[in-house]
Write an enzyme that holds these catalytic residues in place. Structure first.
Site, PDB file in Angstrom:
ATOM      1  N   LYS A  13      11.069 -10.550  -0.541  1.00 17.10           N
ATOM      2  CA  LYS A  13      12.220  -9.843  -0.327  1.00 17.10           C
ATOM      3  C   LYS A  13      12.975 -10.020  -0.975  1.00 17.10           C
ATOM      4  O   LYS A  13      13.999  -9.610  -1.525  1.00 17.10           O
ATOM      5  CB  LYS A  13      12.309 -10.721   1.881  1.00 17.10           C
ATOM      6  CG  LYS A  13      11.550 -10.313   2.558  1.00 17.10           C
ATOM      7  CD  LYS A  13      12.159 -10.910   3.929  1.00 17.10           C
ATOM      8  CE  LYS A  13      12.402 -12.706   3.513  1.00 17.10           C
ATOM      9  NZ  LYS A  13      10.964 -13.087   3.782  1.00 17.10           N
ATOM     10  N   ARG A  86      18.463 -13.288  11.261  1.00 23.36           N
ATOM     11  CA  ARG A  86      16.849 -14.066  11.427  1.00 23.36           C
ATOM     12  C   ARG A  86      16.974 -14.239  12.854  1.00 23.36           C
ATOM     13  O   ARG A  86      15.353 -14.992  13.288  1.00 23.36           O
ATOM     14  CB  ARG A  86      16.409 -15.503  10.538  1.00 23.36           C
ATOM     15  CG  ARG A  86      15.942 -14.931   9.767  1.00 23.36           C
ATOM     16  CD  ARG A  86      15.383 -16.553   8.515  1.00 23.36           C
ATOM     17  NE  ARG A  86      14.550 -17.013   8.237  1.00 23.36           N
ATOM     18  CZ  ARG A  86      14.377 -16.571   6.904  1.00 23.36           C
ATOM     19  NH1 ARG A  86      15.357 -16.350   5.883  1.00 23.36           N
ATOM     20  NH2 ARG A  86      12.977 -17.069   6.105  1.00 23.36           N
ATOM     21  N   ARG A 125       3.073 -18.945  -6.131  1.00 28.88           N
ATOM     22  CA  ARG A 125       4.530 -18.690  -6.066  1.00 28.88           C
ATOM     23  C   ARG A 125       4.487 -20.072  -7.085  1.00 28.88           C
ATOM     24  O   ARG A 125       4.867 -20.757  -6.512  1.00 28.88           O
ATOM     25  CB  ARG A 125       5.469 -18.240  -4.382  1.00 28.88           C
ATOM     26  CG  ARG A 125       7.032 -18.633  -5.164  1.00 28.88           C
ATOM     27  CD  ARG A 125       7.595 -17.937  -3.621  1.00 28.88           C
ATOM     28  NE  ARG A 125       7.792 -18.001  -3.088  1.00 28.88           N
ATOM     29  CZ  ARG A 125       8.203 -18.148  -2.014  1.00 28.88           C
ATOM     30  NH1 ARG A 125       8.627 -16.878  -1.784  1.00 28.88           N
ATOM     31  NH2 ARG A 125       9.001 -19.117  -1.091  1.00 28.88           N
ATOM     32  N   ARG A 158       7.853 -24.633  -4.113  1.00 27.85           N
ATOM     33  CA  ARG A 158       8.796 -24.458  -3.299  1.00 27.85           C
ATOM     34  C   ARG A 158       8.018 -25.563  -2.422  1.00 27.85           C
ATOM     35  O   ARG A 158       6.574 -25.703  -1.937  1.00 27.85           O
ATOM     36  CB  ARG A 158       9.205 -23.909  -2.070  1.00 27.85           C
ATOM     37  CG  ARG A 158      10.883 -22.931  -3.150  1.00 27.85           C
ATOM     38  CD  ARG A 158      10.817 -21.847  -2.399  1.00 27.85           C
ATOM     39  NE  ARG A 158      11.230 -21.274  -1.164  1.00 27.85           N
ATOM     40  CZ  ARG A 158      11.428 -20.078   0.112  1.00 27.85           C
ATOM     41  NH1 ARG A 158      11.867 -19.076  -1.339  1.00 27.85           N
ATOM     42  NH2 ARG A 158      11.255 -20.616   1.392  1.00 27.85           N
ATOM     43  N   ARG A 169       6.479 -21.593   9.456  1.00 30.52           N
ATOM     44  CA  ARG A 169       7.641 -20.549   9.445  1.00 30.52           C
ATOM     45  C   ARG A 169       6.539 -18.782  10.015  1.00 30.52           C
ATOM     46  O   ARG A 169       8.049 -18.163  10.049  1.00 30.52           O
ATOM     47  CB  ARG A 169       7.699 -20.499   7.725  1.00 30.52           C
ATOM     48  CG  ARG A 169       8.610 -21.292   6.796  1.00 30.52           C
ATOM     49  CD  ARG A 169       8.054 -21.853   6.181  1.00 30.52           C
ATOM     50  NE  ARG A 169       8.818 -20.625   4.992  1.00 30.52           N
ATOM     51  CZ  ARG A 169       7.904 -20.509   4.485  1.00 30.52           C
ATOM     52  NH1 ARG A 169       7.614 -20.939   3.452  1.00 30.52           N
ATOM     53  NH2 ARG A 169       9.092 -19.324   2.797  1.00 30.52           N
TER      54      ARG A 169
HETATM   55  P1  AP5 Z   1       9.017 -13.309  -2.458  1.00 32.02           P
HETATM   56  O1  AP5 Z   1      10.056 -12.015  -3.574  1.00 32.02           O
HETATM   57  O2  AP5 Z   1       9.237 -15.053  -3.400  1.00 32.02           O
HETATM   58  O3  AP5 Z   1       8.713 -13.256  -0.855  1.00 32.02           O
HETATM   59  P2  AP5 Z   1       9.764 -13.613   0.180  1.00 32.02           P
HETATM   60  O4  AP5 Z   1       9.793 -12.490   0.696  1.00 32.02           O
HETATM   61  O5  AP5 Z   1      11.339 -13.784  -0.251  1.00 32.02           O
HETATM   62  O6  AP5 Z   1       9.451 -15.325   1.018  1.00 32.02           O
HETATM   63  P3  AP5 Z   1      10.162 -16.073   0.892  1.00 32.02           P
HETATM   64  O7  AP5 Z   1       9.498 -17.301   1.749  1.00 32.02           O
HETATM   65  O8  AP5 Z   1      11.085 -16.701  -0.318  1.00 32.02           O
HETATM   66  O9  AP5 Z   1      11.167 -15.610   2.776  1.00 32.02           O
HETATM   67  P4  AP5 Z   1      11.268 -17.268   3.502  1.00 32.02           P
HETATM   68  O10 AP5 Z   1      11.904 -15.694   4.202  1.00 32.02           O
HETATM   69  O11 AP5 Z   1      10.241 -17.197   3.730  1.00 32.02           O
HETATM   70  O12 AP5 Z   1      12.382 -17.926   3.034  1.00 32.02           O
HETATM   71  P5  AP5 Z   1      13.942 -18.275   2.234  1.00 32.02           P
HETATM   72  O13 AP5 Z   1      14.492 -18.778   0.855  1.00 32.02           O
HETATM   73  O14 AP5 Z   1      14.489 -16.697   3.153  1.00 32.02           O
HETATM   74  O15 AP5 Z   1       7.750 -13.271  -2.779  1.00 32.02           O
HETATM   75  C1  AP5 Z   1       6.339 -13.971  -2.437  1.00 32.02           C
HETATM   76  C2  AP5 Z   1       5.073 -14.207  -3.949  1.00 32.02           C
HETATM   77  O16 AP5 Z   1       4.988 -12.583  -3.920  1.00 32.02           O
HETATM   78  C3  AP5 Z   1       5.862 -14.161  -5.099  1.00 32.02           C
HETATM   79  O17 AP5 Z   1       5.345 -15.233  -6.107  1.00 32.02           O
HETATM   80  C4  AP5 Z   1       6.347 -12.726  -5.659  1.00 32.02           C
HETATM   81  O18 AP5 Z   1       6.116 -13.042  -7.687  1.00 32.02           O
HETATM   82  C5  AP5 Z   1       4.623 -11.756  -5.242  1.00 32.02           C
HETATM   83  N1  AP5 Z   1       5.176 -11.002  -4.722  1.00 32.02           N
HETATM   84  C6  AP5 Z   1       6.675  -9.680  -4.554  1.00 32.02           C
HETATM   85  N2  AP5 Z   1       5.871  -8.982  -4.063  1.00 32.02           N
HETATM   86  C7  AP5 Z   1       5.029  -8.418  -4.824  1.00 32.02           C
HETATM   87  C8  AP5 Z   1       4.290  -7.779  -4.795  1.00 32.02           C
HETATM   88  N3  AP5 Z   1       4.777  -6.534  -3.882  1.00 32.02           N
HETATM   89  N4  AP5 Z   1       2.815  -7.745  -4.834  1.00 32.02           N
HETATM   90  C9  AP5 Z   1       2.471  -8.801  -5.589  1.00 32.02           C
HETATM   91  N5  AP5 Z   1       3.299  -9.758  -5.681  1.00 32.02           N
HETATM   92  C10 AP5 Z   1       4.028  -9.996  -4.474  1.00 32.02           C
HETATM   93  O19 AP5 Z   1      13.450 -19.848   4.146  1.00 32.02           O
HETATM   94  C11 AP5 Z   1      13.787 -20.300   3.868  1.00 32.02           C
HETATM   95  C12 AP5 Z   1      14.031 -21.381   4.609  1.00 32.02           C
HETATM   96  O20 AP5 Z   1      15.526 -21.280   4.558  1.00 32.02           O
HETATM   97  C13 AP5 Z   1      13.963 -20.754   6.808  1.00 32.02           C
HETATM   98  O21 AP5 Z   1      12.610 -21.572   6.303  1.00 32.02           O
HETATM   99  C14 AP5 Z   1      15.248 -21.299   6.739  1.00 32.02           C
HETATM  100  O22 AP5 Z   1      14.732 -22.838   7.040  1.00 32.02           O
HETATM  101  C15 AP5 Z   1      15.785 -21.709   6.173  1.00 32.02           C
HETATM  102  N6  AP5 Z   1      16.848 -20.142   6.232  1.00 32.02           N
HETATM  103  C16 AP5 Z   1      17.211 -18.600   5.410  1.00 32.02           C
HETATM  104  N7  AP5 Z   1      17.843 -18.270   5.685  1.00 32.02           N
HETATM  105  C17 AP5 Z   1      18.355 -18.317   7.076  1.00 32.02           C
HETATM  106  C18 AP5 Z   1      18.587 -17.722   8.116  1.00 32.02           C
HETATM  107  N8  AP5 Z   1      19.136 -16.767   8.397  1.00 32.02           N
HETATM  108  N9  AP5 Z   1      18.615 -18.445   9.700  1.00 32.02           N
HETATM  109  C19 AP5 Z   1      18.201 -19.876   9.724  1.00 32.02           C
HETATM  110  N10 AP5 Z   1      17.603 -20.491   8.809  1.00 32.02           N
HETATM  111  C20 AP5 Z   1      17.476 -19.802   7.507  1.00 32.02           C
END
Ligand code: AP5
Length: 217
Positions: A13, A86, A125, A158, A169
């Site tokens: 994402k 979410r 990552r 991270r 998660r």
């Molecule tokens: P990446 O693009 O980083 O994946 P992502 O889907 O963004 O993964 P996240 O782990 O960041 O998502 P998340 O939703 O769990 O975390 P967030 O930070 O939002 O890609 C992953 C890896 O794959 C990278 O190495 C990339 O290079 C590689 N890659 C990407 N695409 C590829 C492809 N097509 N082919 C091959 N490789 C690829 O949230 C973290 C925490 O914040 C949550 O757990 C929660 O505690 C809090 N939080 C955030 N938002 C909220 C909310 N709205 N409400 C409540 N808590 C929240």
């Protein structure tokens, strides 16, 4: 254009939000990045959020919704949201905020993909903590291990990418976020993409789908 991204951890994402932002000149609203930045700056919100984030739990709705209200102010000409909404309560709050501004949501992009592949991605990552840019030791490594190609600064892993936190998660995603797939399907906004395709293939599919949805809304 107003687009949200839904999908499990590691689905790509954040990677695709940066591409869509640059392609269409949108504001990128990545709630995870904003919360991590708040923690790094020592704000009250960051400290409150960190308690939940390090355990792999969601930050309470009221804190995140208040933050989004503020972020929407700078995104009047369009946005891509990665990580929000979410929960059903967050989705309803977003509907109300957009209705108040009399603007529609164009599309909810749902990234689907096999769990074991996503877990492997997260273990490999590396993230630039200054701007959220990511690399992957397996599929997209930096030129020098641990160093960002563009700003020359340090890359980090991270804290919530540890195996036990990733498992938590994914459970939280299934219980609290996955119901939004049906929510947006019923609203006629859902577009499913294969998260395991190449970065370019996913980006092209999203660009074509959001262009078509935007023309319809
Ligand atoms: P990446 O693009 O980083 O994946 P992502 O889907 O963004 O993964 P996240 O782990 O960041 O998502 P998340 O939703 O769990 O975390 P967030 O930070 O939002 O890609 C992953 C890896 O794959 C990278 O190495 C990339 O290079 C590689 N890659 C990407 N695409 C590829 C492809 N097509 N082919 C091959 N490789 C690829 O949230 C973290 C925490 O914040 C949550 O757990 C929660 O505690 C809090 N939080 C955030 N938002 C909220 C909310 N709205 N409400 C409540 N808590 C929240």
């Amino acid at each position: 254009m107003r687009v949200i991204f839904l999908g499990p951890p590691g689905a790509g994402k954040g990677t695709q939000a940066r591409i869509l932002r640059d392609r269409f000149g949108l504001e990128q609203i990545s709630t995870g990045d904003i919360l991590r930045d708040n923690f790094a700056r020592g704000t009250k919100l960051g400290t409150q959020a960190q308690t939940f984030m390090k355990r792999g739990q969601l930050v309470p709705d009221d804190l995140v919704i208040e933050m989004i209200e503020h972020e929407l102010e700078r995104a009047r000409d369009g946005f891509v949201m990665d990580g929000f909404p979410r929960t059903v309560a967050q989705a309803q709050a977003l509907d109300a905020l957009l209705a108040r501004r009399r603007v529609p949501l164009d599309a909810a992009i749902f990234f689907s993909g096999d769990r074991s592949a996503l877990i492997a991605r997260l273990a490999a990552r590396w993230t630039n903590p200054r701007n959220g840019r990511t690399y992957n030791a397996l599929t997209n490594p930096p030129k020098v291990a641990g160093i960002d190609d563009e700003d020359g600064g340090e890359l980090v892993q991270r804290e919530d990418d540890r195996a036990e936190t990733v498992t938590k998660r994914l459970e939280v995603y299934d219980r609290q976020t996955r119901p939004l797939v049906e929510y947006y399907r019923r609203a006629g906004k859902l577009v499913e993409v294969d998260a395991l395709a190449s970065v370019k293939a996913v980006a092209d599919r999203i660009a074509a789908a959001v262009g078509a949805q935007h023309a319809r809304s």
